[in-house]
Design an enzyme around this catalytic site. Structure first.
Site, PDB file in Angstrom:
ATOM      1  N   PRO A  30      38.152  40.578  35.076  1.00  0.00           N
ATOM      2  CG  PRO A  30      36.301  39.559  34.079  1.00  0.00           C
ATOM      3  CD  PRO A  30      37.284  40.667  33.892  1.00  0.00           C
ATOM      4  CB  SER A  31      40.423  35.310  37.067  1.00  0.00           C
ATOM      5  OG  SER A  31      41.149  34.196  36.618  1.00  0.00           O
TER       6      SER A  31
ATOM      7  CD  GLU B 241      37.379  43.641  48.435  1.00  0.00           C
ATOM      8  OE1 GLU B 241      37.348  42.410  48.494  1.00  0.00           O
ATOM      9  OE2 GLU B 241      37.328  44.286  47.360  1.00  0.00           O
TER      10      GLU B 241
ATOM     11  N   PRO C 209      52.131  36.936  45.377  1.00  0.00           N
ATOM     12  CG  PRO C 209      53.185  34.985  44.614  1.00  0.00           C
ATOM     13  CD  PRO C 209      52.033  35.461  45.438  1.00  0.00           C
ATOM     14  CB  THR C 210      49.278  38.642  41.534  1.00  0.00           C
ATOM     15  OG1 THR C 210      49.516  37.408  40.876  1.00  0.00           O
ATOM     16  CG2 THR C 210      48.641  39.600  40.563  1.00  0.00           C
TER      17      THR C 210
ATOM     18  CG  ASN D  74      38.143  32.649  44.947  1.00  0.00           C
ATOM     19  OD1 ASN D  74      38.102  33.748  44.393  1.00  0.00           O
ATOM     20  ND2 ASN D  74      38.502  32.507  46.198  1.00  0.00           N
TER      21      ASN D  74
ATOM     22  CD  GLU E 196      40.372  41.977  50.787  1.00  0.00           C
ATOM     23  OE1 GLU E 196      40.758  40.938  51.347  1.00  0.00           O
ATOM     24  OE2 GLU E 196      39.876  42.934  51.407  1.00  0.00           O
TER      25      GLU E 196
ATOM     26  CD  GLU F 195      46.432  31.165  49.038  1.00  0.00           C
ATOM     27  OE1 GLU F 195      47.101  31.754  48.196  1.00  0.00           O
ATOM     28  OE2 GLU F 195      45.358  31.600  49.487  1.00  0.00           O
TER      29      GLU F 195
HETATM   30  P1  NDP Z   1      46.416  35.562  40.766  1.00  0.00           P
HETATM   31  O1  NDP Z   1      47.201  36.368  41.715  1.00  0.00           O
HETATM   32  O2  NDP Z   1      47.110  34.627  39.870  1.00  0.00           O
HETATM   33  O3  NDP Z   1      45.573  36.534  39.825  1.00  0.00           O
HETATM   34  C1  NDP Z   1      44.694  37.514  40.335  1.00  0.00           C
HETATM   35  C2  NDP Z   1      44.300  38.469  39.223  1.00  0.00           C
HETATM   36  O4  NDP Z   1      45.409  39.326  38.903  1.00  0.00           O
HETATM   37  C3  NDP Z   1      43.917  37.769  37.927  1.00  0.00           C
HETATM   38  O5  NDP Z   1      42.860  38.478  37.320  1.00  0.00           O
HETATM   39  C4  NDP Z   1      45.189  37.875  37.126  1.00  0.00           C
HETATM   40  O6  NDP Z   1      44.939  37.739  35.775  1.00  0.00           O
HETATM   41  C5  NDP Z   1      45.671  39.264  37.494  1.00  0.00           C
HETATM   42  N1  NDP Z   1      47.091  39.521  37.288  1.00  0.00           N
HETATM   43  C6  NDP Z   1      48.112  38.637  37.249  1.00  0.00           C
HETATM   44  N2  NDP Z   1      49.289  39.284  37.082  1.00  0.00           N
HETATM   45  C7  NDP Z   1      49.014  40.610  37.014  1.00  0.00           C
HETATM   46  C8  NDP Z   1      49.806  41.805  36.867  1.00  0.00           C
HETATM   47  N3  NDP Z   1      51.128  41.766  36.753  1.00  0.00           N
HETATM   48  N4  NDP Z   1      49.170  43.005  36.853  1.00  0.00           N
HETATM   49  C9  NDP Z   1      47.833  43.069  36.990  1.00  0.00           C
HETATM   50  N5  NDP Z   1      47.033  41.979  37.130  1.00  0.00           N
HETATM   51  C10 NDP Z   1      47.607  40.765  37.149  1.00  0.00           C
HETATM   52  O7  NDP Z   1      45.325  34.827  41.653  1.00  0.00           O
HETATM   53  P2  NDP Z   1      44.307  33.690  41.222  1.00  0.00           P
HETATM   54  O8  NDP Z   1      43.372  34.178  40.186  1.00  0.00           O
HETATM   55  O9  NDP Z   1      45.064  32.427  41.002  1.00  0.00           O
HETATM   56  O10 NDP Z   1      43.437  33.551  42.573  1.00  0.00           O
HETATM   57  C11 NDP Z   1      43.861  32.832  43.670  1.00  0.00           C
HETATM   58  C12 NDP Z   1      44.495  33.754  44.698  1.00  0.00           C
HETATM   59  O11 NDP Z   1      43.597  34.781  45.065  1.00  0.00           O
HETATM   60  C13 NDP Z   1      44.819  33.018  45.988  1.00  0.00           C
HETATM   61  O12 NDP Z   1      46.089  33.406  46.465  1.00  0.00           O
HETATM   62  C14 NDP Z   1      43.736  33.487  46.938  1.00  0.00           C
HETATM   63  O13 NDP Z   1      44.090  33.417  48.282  1.00  0.00           O
HETATM   64  C15 NDP Z   1      43.520  34.889  46.483  1.00  0.00           C
HETATM   65  N6  NDP Z   1      42.210  35.354  46.907  1.00  0.00           N
HETATM   66  C16 NDP Z   1      42.129  36.299  47.899  1.00  0.00           C
HETATM   67  C17 NDP Z   1      40.901  36.710  48.379  1.00  0.00           C
HETATM   68  C18 NDP Z   1      40.797  37.763  49.439  1.00  0.00           C
HETATM   69  O14 NDP Z   1      39.746  38.365  49.542  1.00  0.00           O
HETATM   70  N7  NDP Z   1      41.801  38.016  50.241  1.00  0.00           N
HETATM   71  C19 NDP Z   1      39.659  36.137  47.866  1.00  0.00           C
HETATM   72  C20 NDP Z   1      39.849  35.197  46.797  1.00  0.00           C
HETATM   73  C21 NDP Z   1      41.091  34.807  46.361  1.00  0.00           C
HETATM   74  P3  NDP Z   1      44.989  36.284  35.093  1.00  0.00           P
HETATM   75  O15 NDP Z   1      44.454  35.276  36.063  1.00  0.00           O
HETATM   76  O16 NDP Z   1      44.129  36.428  33.910  1.00  0.00           O
HETATM   77  O17 NDP Z   1      46.438  36.037  34.814  1.00  0.00           O
END
Ligand code: NDP
Length: 484
Positions: free
Chosen positions: A177-178, A458, A231-232, A153, A250, A381
């Site tokens: 990055p994502s 952060e 979950p991640t 995001n 975060e 969420e």
């Molecule tokens: P995800 O949890 O799906 O992914 C986050 C990152 O982790 C991505 O780069 C993803 O890669 C990576 N990832 C996934 N699985 C693993 C693993 N097993 N080991 C290491 N890295 C992994 O989140 P989203 O990208 O969908 O983002 C949305 C989420 O982020 C929401 O829940 C939101 O609330 C949270 N968020 C929290 C913030 C905060 O500051 N608290 C700010 C912004 C968002 P890939 O996507 O390439 O699979």
């Protein structure tokens, strides 16, 4: 429209390509067209990034904090000069309107670089006096190699919020990055090196979770900072624990926003709009459970519906547009499913929630009323533009229901009763609370969650504690005795 980067990865001070990695197409969310293709990092690329971070870190840590800080501040200046181009790229990567990206993303990234650049020279340990003329001192040391993993995001902001404190403290970073928004972090790396950052200290490699996992597990890595879902977070935290690594988590939220009947209605509606529909609702700290005191429910809903008519949904590059598409087809489908679920569960869809009949991932901002605490739309969420309005009668009831969630990222209250405002803020089980405002996140203030929403903070001076560690050194001034 094209936004093809020079290469997929940025390692050891330069762009690196390895086409052996699987292709990751990058879609412009406003049209669905492919604007770039990057390649997932192969094991060789992952190793190259970690090896160069490891090799560069000690010399960086040996520089004075003032020298390190100067480079970060120079990078902040470059980011500000390039704000327009970086904002356009952020819009292409995420679909967020230029009206937002031009004032939030590179700007907030530059703020982090400037702030932590300013702190770098002031990082010190302590002198501690002990009995009999003895003493101890502490040395504030970097952790070593840090891994940053970002959500989609705020790709520029996340790359800077993790990179700036890490580098200020003398660490090296490998950032992933994502996969959905791989472009912006590459620009952050480019700018840092243009500002004088020695090669190897800020590396960006692309990939899905399958690349994140080996980064977290690698023995060369000392710290992992993740922005992502719960979950991640659980998986990454567990993997990091295996190597006893430092973590910052975060994670997601389902934050409450309580609006009392004495609140300034116009401001409260503004807070609800900002806390639900900014970035098309794709903000972790959004106040998506809006508790409205029963007496003002109708007034609140009708003013909210009126104001939502002012949402300008259109070309994100047009400065007049203030509501963009969802980041991806997948995220749009998640949101549409929740809207159907909300209706099935008996909530009243007051407005919005329709997919627009055009290319790209568009949906109108949705408001549900008569939501109850047990509905999925009030518990899970959604990460999209879906506001749930819940009724309440008393302060104690609202607070108890607000806290009845596994999440604890943020919480807000609108009231003109000074004492109640602070009492409710004190009672919230959340890391970041707002009184008569919502979603502010300046670099000077700690940001982060409690409960399942995360670990660590952060921004602000608090971030220093999460990117450094203290070594204690004891000094005896006289002779040392022993029992035998
Ligand atoms: P995800 O949890 O799906 O992914 C986050 C990152 O982790 C991505 O780069 C993803 O890669 C990576 N990832 C996934 N699985 C693993 C693993 N097993 N080991 C290491 N890295 C992994 O989140 P989203 O990208 O969908 O983002 C949305 C989420 O982020 C929401 O829940 C939101 O609330 C949270 N968020 C929290 C913030 C905060 O500051 N608290 C700010 C912004 C968002 P890939 O996507 O390439 O699979």
């Amino acid at each position: 429209m094209k936004a093809q980067p020079t290469a997929s990865h940025f390692i050891n001070g330069r762009y690196v390509e390895d086409k052996a990695g699987a292709e990751i197409p990058v879609y412009y969310p406003a049209t669905g067209e492919v604007i770039a293709v990057v390649h997932e990092a192969t094991p060789a690329i992952i190793d190259q990034a970690l090896a160069s971070a490891k090799a560069a870190q000690a010399q960086w840590a040996a520089m004075s904090g003032t020298e390190r800080g100067r480079i970060l501040r120079r990078a902040a200046d470059i980011m500000r000069v390039r704000n327009h181009d970086l904002s356009v790229l952020e819009t292409l990567d995420t679909g967020k309107p230029y009206q937002e990206t031009s004032v939030v993303d590179a700007t907030s990234g530059a703020d982090a670089l400037e702030y932590f650049g300013g702190l770098a020279g002031g990082l010190t340990g302590q002198h501690i006096r002990l009995p009999d003329g003895n003493w101890a001192y502490t040395i504030r040391e970097p952790l070593g190699v840090c891994v940053g993993i970002g959500a989609w995001n705020y790709p520029t902001q996340i790359a800077c919020w993790k990179g700036a404190p890490a580098l200020a403290c003398g660490n090296a970073m490998v950032f992933k990055p994502s996969e959905t928004t791989p472009l912006c972090a590459l620009k952050v790396a480019e700018i840092l090196h243009e500002a004088g950052l020695p090669a190897g200290l800020y590396n960006v490699i692309q990939g899905r979770g399958g690349v994140g996992a080996p980064l977290v597990a690698d023995a060369r890595v000392n710290k992992v900072s993740l922005t992502g879902s719960v979950p991640t977070g659980r998986k990454v935290y567990a993997a990091a624990a295996d190597g006893m690594k430092h973590v910052t988590m975060e994670l997601g939220g389902k934050s409450p926003l309580i609006i009392f009947d004495d609140a300034d209605l116009e401001s409260a509606v503004s807070g609800a709009i900002l806390g639900n529909f900014y970035s098309s609702g794709q903000v972790c700290s959004n106040g998506t459970r809006v508790f409205v005191q029963r007496g003002i429910k109708q007034a609140f809903l009708s003013r909210l519906s009126e104001r939502l008519q002012n949402a300008v949904i259109g070309d994100p590059m047009d400065p007049a547009t203030n509501f963009g598409p969802m980041v991806s087809e997948g995220q749009l489908q998640i949101v549409l499913n929740y809207i159907a679920k909300g209706q099935d569960e008996g909530a009243q869809l007051v407005c919005g929630g329709q997919r627009l009949d055009k290319p790209g991932y568009w949906i109108t901002p949705a408001v549900f009323a008569d939501v109850t605490d047990d509905m999925a739309i009030a518990r899970e969420e959604i990460f999209g533009p879906v506001m749930s309005v819940l009724d309440f009668d008393t302060e104690a009831e609202a607070l108890a229901r607000a806290n009845d969630t596994e999440f604890g990222l943020a919480a807000g209250v609108f009231t003109n009763d000074l004492q109640r405002a602070h009492r409710v803020a004190e009672g919230f089980e959340a890391g970041t609370c707002y009184i008569n405002t919502y979603n502010d996140a300046p670099v000077e203030v700690p940001f982060g969650g409690s409960k399942m929403s995360g670990v660590g903070r952060e921004n602000s001076h608090a971030a220093i504690a999460h990117y450094s560690q203290l070594k204690s050194v004891f000094v005896r001034m006289g002779a040392l005795e022993a029992p035998f």
